[in-house]
Design a protein around this motif. Structure first.
Motif, PDB file in Angstrom:
ATOM      1  N   THR A   1      59.687  53.510  46.661  1.00 45.97           N
ATOM      2  CA  THR A   1      59.230  52.342  45.906  1.00 45.97           C
ATOM      3  C   THR A   1      60.117  51.131  46.159  1.00 45.97           C
ATOM      4  OG1 THR A   1      58.304  53.764  44.171  1.00 45.97           O
ATOM      5  CG2 THR A   1      58.745  51.465  43.595  1.00 45.97           C
ATOM      6  N   ILE A   2      61.429  51.332  46.047  1.00 45.31           N
ATOM      7  CA  ILE A   2      62.358  50.209  46.191  1.00 45.31           C
ATOM      8  C   ILE A   2      62.333  49.653  47.612  1.00 45.31           C
ATOM      9  CG2 ILE A   2      64.820  49.645  46.275  1.00 45.31           C
ATOM     10  CD1 ILE A   2      63.569  49.586  43.478  1.00 45.31           C
ATOM     11  N   TYR A   3      62.384  50.511  48.596  1.00 42.46           N
ATOM     12  CA  TYR A   3      62.449  50.001  49.965  1.00 42.46           C
ATOM     13  C   TYR A   3      61.103  49.472  50.443  1.00 42.46           C
ATOM     14  CZ  TYR A   3      67.194  51.722  50.043  1.00 42.46           C
ATOM     15  OH  TYR A   3      68.523  51.922  49.772  1.00 42.46           O
ATOM     16  N   ASP A   4      59.998  49.947  49.884  1.00 38.78           N
ATOM     17  CA  ASP A   4      58.713  49.318  50.152  1.00 38.78           C
ATOM     18  C   ASP A   4      58.697  47.891  49.612  1.00 38.78           C
ATOM     19  OD1 ASP A   4      57.721  51.484  51.472  1.00 38.78           O
ATOM     20  OD2 ASP A   4      56.352  52.127  49.874  1.00 38.78           O
ATOM     21  N   LEU A   5      59.223  47.702  48.401  1.00 41.31           N
ATOM     22  CA  LEU A   5      59.289  46.359  47.822  1.00 41.31           C
ATOM     23  C   LEU A   5      60.115  45.423  48.691  1.00 41.31           C
ATOM     24  CD1 LEU A   5      59.829  46.854  43.975  1.00 41.31           C
ATOM     25  CD2 LEU A   5      57.908  45.701  45.069  1.00 41.31           C
ATOM     26  N   MET A   6      61.241  45.930  49.197  1.00 34.30           N
ATOM     27  CA  MET A   6      62.110  45.104  50.028  1.00 34.30           C
ATOM     28  C   MET A   6      61.534  44.888  51.419  1.00 34.30           C
ATOM     29  SD  MET A   6      64.774  44.085  48.307  1.00 34.30           S
ATOM     30  CE  MET A   6      65.907  43.581  49.591  1.00 34.30           C
ATOM     31  N   GLY A   7      60.685  45.821  51.855  1.00 31.35           N
ATOM     32  CA  GLY A   7      60.138  45.723  53.202  1.00 31.35           C
ATOM     33  C   GLY A   7      60.941  46.481  54.235  1.00 31.35           C
ATOM     34  N   ALA A   8      61.821  47.400  53.787  1.00 31.52           N
ATOM     35  CA  ALA A   8      62.637  48.168  54.728  1.00 31.52           C
ATOM     36  C   ALA A   8      61.773  49.180  55.472  1.00 31.52           C
ATOM     37  CB  ALA A   8      63.761  48.884  53.980  1.00 31.52           C
ATOM     38  N   PRO A   9      61.945  49.323  56.778  1.00 29.91           N
ATOM     39  CA  PRO A   9      61.137  50.271  57.545  1.00 29.91           C
ATOM     40  C   PRO A   9      61.316  51.706  57.054  1.00 29.91           C
ATOM     41  CG  PRO A   9      62.342  48.784  59.002  1.00 29.91           C
ATOM     42  CD  PRO A   9      62.878  48.570  57.620  1.00 29.91           C
ATOM     43  N   GLU A  10      60.266  52.491  57.135  1.00 32.65           N
ATOM     44  CA  GLU A  10      60.278  53.880  56.685  1.00 32.65           C
ATOM     45  C   GLU A  10      61.392  54.681  57.339  1.00 32.65           C
ATOM     46  OE1 GLU A  10      58.947  57.076  54.417  1.00 32.65           O
ATOM     47  OE2 GLU A  10      57.944  55.126  54.442  1.00 32.65           O
ATOM     48  N   GLU A  11      61.642  54.421  58.626  1.00 34.46           N
ATOM     49  CA  GLU A  11      62.632  55.227  59.350  1.00 34.46           C
ATOM     50  C   GLU A  11      64.063  54.972  58.878  1.00 34.46           C
ATOM     51  OE1 GLU A  11      61.547  51.681  62.095  1.00 34.46           O
ATOM     52  OE2 GLU A  11      60.527  53.072  60.728  1.00 34.46           O
ATOM     53  N   HIS A  12      64.287  53.883  58.145  1.00 35.65           N
ATOM     54  CA  HIS A  12      65.632  53.587  57.642  1.00 35.65           C
ATOM     55  C   HIS A  12      65.850  54.076  56.215  1.00 35.65           C
ATOM     56  CE1 HIS A  12      66.237  49.961  60.604  1.00 35.65           C
ATOM     57  NE2 HIS A  12      66.328  51.139  61.186  1.00 35.65           N
ATOM     58  N   GLN A  13      64.786  54.470  55.521  1.00 39.98           N
ATOM     59  CA  GLN A  13      64.885  54.648  54.077  1.00 39.98           C
ATOM     60  C   GLN A  13      65.764  55.823  53.677  1.00 39.98           C
ATOM     61  OE1 GLN A  13      60.975  54.543  52.280  1.00 39.98           O
ATOM     62  NE2 GLN A  13      60.540  52.495  53.078  1.00 39.98           N
ATOM     63  N   ASP A  14      65.725  56.920  54.401  1.00 35.69           N
ATOM     64  CA  ASP A  14      66.579  58.061  54.057  1.00 35.69           C
ATOM     65  C   ASP A  14      68.056  57.706  54.175  1.00 35.69           C
ATOM     66  OD1 ASP A  14      64.692  59.914  53.303  1.00 35.69           O
ATOM     67  OD2 ASP A  14      64.440  60.740  55.315  1.00 35.69           O
TER      68      ASP A  14
ATOM     69  N   ALA B   1      70.213  45.784  56.356  1.00 35.14           N
ATOM     70  CA  ALA B   1      69.804  44.631  55.551  1.00 35.14           C
ATOM     71  C   ALA B   1      69.805  43.361  56.388  1.00 35.14           C
ATOM     72  CB  ALA B   1      70.739  44.476  54.352  1.00 35.14           C
ATOM     73  N   MET B   2      70.844  43.171  57.200  1.00 34.78           N
ATOM     74  CA  MET B   2      70.910  41.967  58.021  1.00 34.78           C
ATOM     75  C   MET B   2      69.842  41.970  59.120  1.00 34.78           C
ATOM     76  SD  MET B   2      73.129  40.020  56.649  1.00 34.78           S
ATOM     77  CE  MET B   2      72.419  40.669  55.140  1.00 34.78           C
ATOM     78  N   GLU B   3      69.515  43.145  59.628  1.00 37.92           N
ATOM     79  CA  GLU B   3      68.416  43.243  60.585  1.00 37.92           C
ATOM     80  C   GLU B   3      67.101  42.822  59.931  1.00 37.92           C
ATOM     81  OE1 GLU B   3      68.223  47.150  62.193  1.00 37.92           O
ATOM     82  OE2 GLU B   3      70.269  47.112  63.006  1.00 37.92           O
ATOM     83  N   LEU B   4      66.939  43.229  58.672  1.00 39.82           N
ATOM     84  CA  LEU B   4      65.717  42.893  57.953  1.00 39.82           C
ATOM     85  C   LEU B   4      65.658  41.399  57.640  1.00 39.82           C
ATOM     86  CD1 LEU B   4      63.156  44.116  56.767  1.00 39.82           C
ATOM     87  CD2 LEU B   4      64.433  44.594  54.663  1.00 39.82           C
TER      88      LEU B   4
ATOM     89  N   ALA C   1      74.229  41.324  49.433  1.00 44.71           N
ATOM     90  CA  ALA C   1      74.753  41.873  48.177  1.00 44.71           C
ATOM     91  C   ALA C   1      73.621  42.288  47.253  1.00 44.71           C
ATOM     92  CB  ALA C   1      75.648  40.844  47.491  1.00 44.71           C
ATOM     93  N   PHE C   2      72.548  41.498  47.227  1.00 42.65           N
ATOM     94  CA  PHE C   2      71.422  41.896  46.386  1.00 42.65           C
ATOM     95  C   PHE C   2      70.756  43.153  46.932  1.00 42.65           C
ATOM     96  CE2 PHE C   2      66.904  42.013  45.440  1.00 42.65           C
ATOM     97  CZ  PHE C   2      66.991  42.158  44.062  1.00 42.65           C
ATOM     98  N   PHE C   3      70.638  43.254  48.244  1.00 44.98           N
ATOM     99  CA  PHE C   3      70.044  44.449  48.847  1.00 44.98           C
ATOM    100  C   PHE C   3      70.843  45.693  48.453  1.00 44.98           C
ATOM    101  CE2 PHE C   3      69.364  47.556  52.189  1.00 44.98           C
ATOM    102  CZ  PHE C   3      67.992  47.471  52.434  1.00 44.98           C
ATOM    103  N   VAL C   4      72.167  45.579  48.468  1.00 40.35           N
ATOM    104  CA  VAL C   4      73.022  46.703  48.075  1.00 40.35           C
ATOM    105  C   VAL C   4      72.815  47.025  46.593  1.00 40.35           C
ATOM    106  CG1 VAL C   4      75.411  47.473  47.791  1.00 40.35           C
ATOM    107  CG2 VAL C   4      74.732  46.253  49.872  1.00 40.35           C
ATOM    108  N   LEU C   5      72.813  45.991  45.757  1.00 48.93           N
ATOM    109  CA  LEU C   5      72.617  46.196  44.321  1.00 48.93           C
ATOM    110  C   LEU C   5      71.294  46.899  44.044  1.00 48.93           C
ATOM    111  CD1 LEU C   5      73.156  45.725  41.291  1.00 48.93           C
ATOM    112  CD2 LEU C   5      72.185  43.428  41.571  1.00 48.93           C
ATOM    113  N   LEU C   6      70.226  46.434  44.665  1.00 43.86           N
ATOM    114  CA  LEU C   6      68.913  47.032  44.414  1.00 43.86           C
ATOM    115  C   LEU C   6      68.852  48.455  44.966  1.00 43.86           C
ATOM    116  CD1 LEU C   6      66.203  46.371  43.121  1.00 43.86           C
ATOM    117  CD2 LEU C   6      65.380  45.659  45.369  1.00 43.86           C
TER     118      LEU C   6
END
Length: 426
Positions: A167-180, A221-224, A257-262
């Motif tokens: 849920t969280i990484y979908d909201l951020m837009g992080a690719p599925e392969e990075h989520q684990d 996060a910086m790649e995103l 920093a927000f990406f880390v917090l979330l």
């Protein structure tokens, strides 16, 4: 940092030791009950296990009553967040890279929170509810497949981690392969006090472990960030990249920093509420049966009791901005004031029979999402939605699910379950 001219006596009940936070919750409850009853505001030595211990740190005030947690939370002009919000101190570079607006005060906190909160409005949460429901169904599909034919598994890995992570990484837009890997790094960031975690990773230095976790979060996060600058999407990272505060864009450091917090707040709290609650339902079959009698009608109050009983965040702190008082105790400017949410959620002045797991509890003014004020958890509606969806699936489609004794993380920050065996043994 200075404290009162006549430094108060250290309380005989020790909330600072890591040993205390390694004890079962029932034992901690007994300590908090005594403090609530006899010394609701008490002075304690600095906590053990700090990443950056200081000989100049005199200690902290412990706030253990529900009413006082609310007072400190809502009076941000007296008790600020900008000097750090965690129970224990850490190197400034780690704080800066992890706490985002959680450790900011007005007016910048107000402006940055407004940008981010657009992703967590009731309208936006409703928009993603169907995706959460579908993900919950898929998770339980996979659970049933994994536990078929008498197999067993780890409930944390198979269920509790899966829904908040996606849920969280979908909201951020992080690719599925990075989520684990992102979720694993977020876990490590709050586990540096647990020697078993460090040993399993071949690490000895908690600061090195925190640094490794940060690198594993900030790199993707910086790649995103760069990807969304080139190709905007309908996600929270695009909102952050395009946002302005006082006419200026957010820096990469602020977005990171927000990406880390979330990553930490969005993953850990909901995951641990799920894990604690499935165990509580097993231990209280009468409550499980009551909920199942009217799942749709009773799920909302049940979720509030899930959060109260789990108390997934154990502590946050503030710093006194000026000399003030709490229940007759003089709090000096610069003193640390730590709120113990686990204790506030067991306060018998607020909750009847607070140790009881009572899904019909109403009202239920728990402090599981904070005590109110400007730092109240803005993701609370998203968390509630996830809890409703995953338990609707578990209760109706996995009635024979059985969990075993959990292995707890030793932490004074999050009430985390590391592992918990599960099977379909009935």
């Amino acid at each position: 940092m200075t404290t009162t001219a006549d430094e108060p006596d250290i309380d005989p009940l020790d909330l600072s030791s890591l040993d205390f936070w390694g004890r079962p919750m029932t034992e901690r409850d007994a300590t908090f009950a005594e403090l609530r009853r006899e010394r609701p505001i008490s002075w304690h030595r600095p906590p053990e296990g700090m990443l950056m211990p200081s000989a100049d740190d005199p200690g902290f005030w412990a706030v253990v009553r529900h009413e006082d947690i609310g007072y400190v939370s809502k009076n941000a002009k007296l008790f600020c967040s900008g000097q750090g919000v965690q129970f224990q101190d850490a190197p400034p570079e780690i704080l800066e890279a992890t706490q985002s607006f959680l450790a900011m005060d007005a007016p910048r906190h107000t402006k940055l929170r407004k940008i981010v909160s657009a992703a967590f409005t009731p309208k936006q949460v409703a928009r993603v509810e169907d995706r959460i429901a579908q993900r919950a169904r898929t998770i339980v599909d996979q659970l049933l497949d994994r536990l078929s034919d008498g197999a067993d598994g780890d409930f944390v890995q198979l269920v509790a981690k899966q829904l908040p992570r996606g849920t969280i990484y979908d909201l951020m837009g992080a690719p599925e392969e990075h989520q684990d890997s992102l979720a694993e790094a977020a876990d490590l960031l709050v586990a540096t006090n647990d020697p078993d975690v460090l040993e399993n990773l071949g690490l000895e230095d908690p600061i090195a472990a925190a640094g490794q976790a940060l690198m594993n979060l900030l790199g993707p996060a910086m790649e995103l960030v760069e990807a969304r600058r080139k190709d905007p999407r309908d996600d929270l990272m695009t909102n952050l990249v395009s946002a302005e505060v006082d006419g200026e864009s957010l820096t990469d450091q602020e977005i990171g920093a927000f990406f880390v917090l979330l990553s930490v707040a969005g993953n850990d709290t909901t995951r641990n509420t799920i894990a604690h609650s499935v165990l509580r339902l097993q231990e209280n079959p009468d409550q499980r049966a009551w909920l199942l009698e009217d799942l749709d009608g009773r799920m909302h109050p049940a979720v509030e009791e899930f959060v109260r009983h789990a108390s997934p965040v154990l502590t946050f702190r503030r710093t006194a901005v000026e000399d003030t008082e709490l229940r007759g105790h003089r709090i000096a400017a610069g003193d640390k004031v730590v709120m113990f949410y686990e204790s506030g959620n067991r306060d018998d002045e607020v909750f009847t029979d607070p140790q009881r797991f009572d899904l019909s509890r109403d009202p239920n003014p728990h402090v599981g999402f904070g005590g109110g004020g400007p730092h109240f958890c803005m993701g609370n509606m998203l968390a509630r939605t996830q809890l409703r969806q995953i338990f609707a699936q578990l209760l109706t489609r996995a009635p024979g699910l059985t969990v075993g004794r959990p292995e707890m993380l030793r932490s004074n920050f999050v009430h985390a379950v590391k592992t918990m065996p599960c099977s379909l043994g009935g």
